[in-house]
Design a protein around this motif. Structure first.
Motif, PDB file in Angstrom:
ATOM      1  N   GLU A  51      74.276  23.462  -2.225  1.00  0.00           N
ATOM      2  CA  GLU A  51      73.437  22.772  -1.244  1.00  0.00           C
ATOM      3  C   GLU A  51      72.122  23.513  -1.018  1.00  0.00           C
ATOM      4  O   GLU A  51      71.055  22.899  -0.927  1.00  0.00           O
ATOM      5  CB  GLU A  51      74.196  22.626   0.069  1.00  0.00           C
ATOM      6  N   MET A  52      72.203  24.836  -0.937  1.00  0.00           N
ATOM      7  CA  MET A  52      70.989  25.604  -0.729  1.00  0.00           C
ATOM      8  C   MET A  52      70.091  25.559  -1.959  1.00  0.00           C
ATOM      9  O   MET A  52      68.856  25.506  -1.845  1.00  0.00           O
ATOM     10  CB  MET A  52      71.335  27.058  -0.379  1.00  0.00           C
ATOM     11  N   ALA A  53      70.683  25.586  -3.142  1.00  0.00           N
ATOM     12  CA  ALA A  53      69.876  25.516  -4.363  1.00  0.00           C
ATOM     13  C   ALA A  53      69.076  24.210  -4.411  1.00  0.00           C
ATOM     14  O   ALA A  53      67.889  24.197  -4.782  1.00  0.00           O
ATOM     15  CB  ALA A  53      70.771  25.640  -5.587  1.00  0.00           C
ATOM     16  N   GLN A  54      69.715  23.112  -4.028  1.00  0.00           N
ATOM     17  CA  GLN A  54      69.015  21.841  -3.990  1.00  0.00           C
ATOM     18  C   GLN A  54      67.903  21.850  -2.939  1.00  0.00           C
ATOM     19  O   GLN A  54      66.785  21.374  -3.179  1.00  0.00           O
ATOM     20  CB  GLN A  54      70.004  20.706  -3.703  1.00  0.00           C
ATOM     21  N   ALA A  55      68.202  22.426  -1.776  1.00  0.00           N
ATOM     22  CA  ALA A  55      67.193  22.513  -0.712  1.00  0.00           C
ATOM     23  C   ALA A  55      66.030  23.405  -1.132  1.00  0.00           C
ATOM     24  O   ALA A  55      64.868  23.138  -0.782  1.00  0.00           O
ATOM     25  CB  ALA A  55      67.840  23.046   0.566  1.00  0.00           C
ATOM     26  N   MET A  56      66.310  24.453  -1.895  1.00  0.00           N
ATOM     27  CA  MET A  56      65.258  25.340  -2.402  1.00  0.00           C
ATOM     28  C   MET A  56      64.343  24.593  -3.371  1.00  0.00           C
ATOM     29  O   MET A  56      63.117  24.753  -3.343  1.00  0.00           O
ATOM     30  CB  MET A  56      65.887  26.568  -3.065  1.00  0.00           C
ATOM     31  N   ARG A  57      64.928  23.766  -4.233  1.00  0.00           N
ATOM     32  CA  ARG A  57      64.119  22.990  -5.171  1.00  0.00           C
ATOM     33  C   ARG A  57      63.193  22.020  -4.426  1.00  0.00           C
ATOM     34  O   ARG A  57      62.021  21.847  -4.790  1.00  0.00           O
ATOM     35  CB  ARG A  57      65.025  22.237  -6.145  1.00  0.00           C
ATOM     36  N   ILE A  58      63.715  21.393  -3.377  1.00  0.00           N
ATOM     37  CA  ILE A  58      62.901  20.471  -2.573  1.00  0.00           C
ATOM     38  C   ILE A  58      61.768  21.228  -1.891  1.00  0.00           C
ATOM     39  O   ILE A  58      60.616  20.765  -1.858  1.00  0.00           O
ATOM     40  CB  ILE A  58      63.782  19.749  -1.542  1.00  0.00           C
TER      41      ILE A  58
ATOM     42  N   ASN B 258      86.771  35.141   3.609  1.00  0.00           N
ATOM     43  CA  ASN B 258      86.417  33.726   3.431  1.00  0.00           C
ATOM     44  C   ASN B 258      85.299  33.312   4.396  1.00  0.00           C
ATOM     45  O   ASN B 258      85.435  32.394   5.205  1.00  0.00           O
ATOM     46  CB  ASN B 258      87.651  32.835   3.638  1.00  0.00           C
ATOM     47  N   LEU B 259      84.160  33.974   4.285  1.00  0.00           N
ATOM     48  CA  LEU B 259      83.080  33.800   5.262  1.00  0.00           C
ATOM     49  C   LEU B 259      82.239  32.538   5.035  1.00  0.00           C
ATOM     50  O   LEU B 259      81.566  32.081   5.944  1.00  0.00           O
ATOM     51  CB  LEU B 259      82.171  35.032   5.260  1.00  0.00           C
ATOM     52  N   ARG B 260      82.194  32.000   3.844  1.00  0.00           N
ATOM     53  CA  ARG B 260      81.490  30.756   3.527  1.00  0.00           C
ATOM     54  C   ARG B 260      80.012  30.746   3.937  1.00  0.00           C
ATOM     55  O   ARG B 260      79.545  29.833   4.614  1.00  0.00           O
ATOM     56  CB  ARG B 260      82.216  29.564   4.166  1.00  0.00           C
ATOM     57  N   PRO B 261      79.224  31.755   3.534  1.00  0.00           N
ATOM     58  CA  PRO B 261      77.803  31.775   3.895  1.00  0.00           C
ATOM     59  C   PRO B 261      76.989  30.791   3.077  1.00  0.00           C
ATOM     60  O   PRO B 261      77.427  30.306   2.021  1.00  0.00           O
ATOM     61  CB  PRO B 261      77.398  33.213   3.558  1.00  0.00           C
ATOM     62  N   ASP B 262      75.781  30.506   3.550  1.00  0.00           N
ATOM     63  CA  ASP B 262      74.824  29.727   2.774  1.00  0.00           C
ATOM     64  C   ASP B 262      74.140  30.618   1.739  1.00  0.00           C
ATOM     65  O   ASP B 262      73.850  30.181   0.622  1.00  0.00           O
ATOM     66  CB  ASP B 262      73.773  29.109   3.700  1.00  0.00           C
ATOM     67  N   PHE B 263      73.867  31.863   2.140  1.00  0.00           N
ATOM     68  CA  PHE B 263      73.268  32.857   1.261  1.00  0.00           C
ATOM     69  C   PHE B 263      74.029  34.177   1.417  1.00  0.00           C
ATOM     70  O   PHE B 263      74.576  34.463   2.490  1.00  0.00           O
ATOM     71  CB  PHE B 263      71.801  33.121   1.625  1.00  0.00           C
ATOM     72  N   ILE B 264      74.006  34.976   0.361  1.00  0.00           N
ATOM     73  CA  ILE B 264      74.519  36.337   0.439  1.00  0.00           C
ATOM     74  C   ILE B 264      73.474  37.261  -0.166  1.00  0.00           C
ATOM     75  O   ILE B 264      72.789  36.883  -1.127  1.00  0.00           O
ATOM     76  CB  ILE B 264      75.871  36.473  -0.304  1.00  0.00           C
ATOM     77  N   THR B 265      73.298  38.450   0.417  1.00  0.00           N
ATOM     78  CA  THR B 265      72.401  39.450  -0.144  1.00  0.00           C
ATOM     79  C   THR B 265      73.176  40.733  -0.388  1.00  0.00           C
ATOM     80  O   THR B 265      74.150  41.033   0.304  1.00  0.00           O
ATOM     81  CB  THR B 265      71.210  39.750   0.796  1.00  0.00           C
TER      82      THR B 265
END
Length: 463
Positions: A300-307, A274-281
């Motif tokens: 949240e990151m997807a929205q920030a990426m669009r901005i 249950n690491l809850r990262p913003d991104f995973i690769t």
């Protein structure tokens, strides 16, 4: 005396005997190695292929499941599995079928198909992150996510852990030395000072981690949930939870690289812990051995990426280049194979077979280490385990590196190769796949046991 407790003189004598055996038993590989010297730099298509323990490269003719065959006709049980690239075995039947199917229907078009949609849905279900992008290697996936993190946060610094492995991304080619970030030794052709935009701290060191984050300039922490390339290093209890807490406290993003730690289970450590990262690769085995990688992100990151995209577009007056993406990324062949892999190969049933065998192997290592009175230890993570030349499992990259005895490791690897067994080079790591058998595990343990018996019987092996 070396850290391993075995004298170098004995290791060298043992190695010479095994080198002679290899040369005598592999004439066709030797002939190909000589021929390759005239057309391939270093005699191999990728330079590190000459870094194995063998006197010259071992040339493979075919591979299937947990086995491969060399050009001299020898059969090997494979516990390396392409250093995770073939973690689910060589050419699983669903992947071979998918390659044949797509081979007649186009390999790359720069346009999506239904496979891409289904693969994205399956990745979301498996890892818990809703949005995904596809690249060709884990190096690419990490490079692209680092760009996103810097664009989103407006910060430049990437924080990594000393001894980390994230492919060949420039930004991660640093080490921590006496509290300072320096270039990794052996780094070739580096034109800029990486320490200006990358920072390395010891794994499991919360004080150093917080001190680095508190400077307020870290865009993201890129980390493996457990270190796997400097020698395996597991996180101490509570470390990953505190890492997530600290990154949020200081406004930094958390990127989890599961490329090796996917050995833990179908959702990697991200789901298991249950690491809850913003991104995973994730790269290597995600398409069953066909080159492919992915990165996922939160809402949240997807929205920030669009901005960030919109801002970049405005800055460039509607035309520019993100610095992300290669022509063959998300090609039709890779997408079809990734879908097949997620649906039919990388399954809970596969892990239910792999994990108990790896545990059996780890216990076998522990027993033979005790039997020979060696001050070594064993670290395990899902389908992966490793024996290390130190009395207790290391808790950071520097401790893992201090336990290296390179010549001993290579001597033992060569002994195993000469008897039809391959483990991961550069350290003593093993992987079990869905085609690995209990008899294969027992054979590795017995062969390593015999190797240690012969080595320790050599004059002056112990003080």
């Amino acid at each position: 005396m070396t850290a391993s407790g075995i004298a170098e003189q004995a290791v060298q004598a043992f190695t010479q005997r095994e080198r002679e055996r290899f040369l005598a038993n592999n004439p066709k590989s030797r002939e190909l190695a000589e021929r390759a010297r005239h057309s391939l730099f270093g005699g191999v298509p990728m330079h590190w292929m000459s870094d194995w323990s063998t006197p010259h490269p071992l040339f493979v003719s075919r591979a299937q499941g947990a086995r491969f065959f060399d050009v001299d006709g020898h059969e090997y049980v494979d516990f390396c599995l392409g250093d995770t690239g073939s973690m689910f075995g060589h050419s699983p039947a669903p992947i071979a079928k998918a390659i044949a199917e797509q081979g007649a229907n186009g390999l790359t078009t720069m346009l999506p198909g239904e496979d891409a949609v289904i693969a994205g849905e399956l990745l979301g279900e498996r890892f818990g992150l809703p949005f995904w992008q596809v690249a060709t290697t884990a190096t690419d996936a990490n490079r692209f996510v680092i760009r996103w993190a810097r664009a989103i946060t407006g910060r430049k610094v990437l924080l990594v852990f000393d001894g980390c492995y994230h492919g060949t991304v420039d930004d991660v080619m640093v080490r921590s030395r006496d509290g300072h970030t320096v270039h990794r030794s052996g780094l070739i052709g580096q034109a800029r000072n990486l320490a200006k935009t990358s920072r390395a701290v010891p794994f499991n060191d919360l004080a150093a981690l917080e001190q680095a984050l508190a400077q307020g300039d870290v865009a993201a922490v890129l980390c493996e949930p457990a270190m796997t390339n400097i020698g395996m290093v597991l996180p101490e209890p509570g470390f990953m939870e505190k890492l997530r807490e600290l990154t949020r406290q200081y406004g930094s993003l958390l990127i989890i690289d599961e490329t090796h730690t996917i050995s833990t289970g179908p959702g990697g450590c991200t789901r298991a812990w249950n690491l809850r990262p913003d991104f995973i690769t994730l790269g290597k085995p995600i398409a069953g051995g066909v080159p492919c990688s992915v990165y996922g992100c939160t809402h949240e990151m997807a929205q920030a990426m669009r901005i960030a995209q919109q801002h970049a577009s405005e800055q460039s007056h509607g035309h520019g280049h993100s610095g992300m993406g290669t022509t063959l990324s998300a090609n039709a062949l890779a997408m079809h194979c990734m879908r097949a892999n997620l649906e039919q190969v990388m399954t809970p049933a596969a892990y239910a077979h792999m994990l108990p065998l790896a545990a059996r192997l780890a216990e076998g290592f522990r027993q033979l280490i005790a039997r020979h009175g060696l001050a070594w230890s064993v670290t395990e993570l899902g389908a992966r385990c490793e024996f290390q030349f130190c009395p207790t499992p290391p808790n950071n990259g520097a401790a893992a590196e201090a336990a290296f005895h390179d010549s001993l490791q290579m001597a033992l690897h060569l002994y195993l190769i000469n008897r039809g067994i391959l483990i991961t080079p550069f350290h003593n790591m093993t992987l079990c796949c869905p085609d690995t058998r209990a008899a294969d595990v027992d054979r590795l343990i017995a062969t390593l046991d015999q190797a240690l018996t012969e080595l320790l019987a050599m004059p002056g092996a112990r003080p």
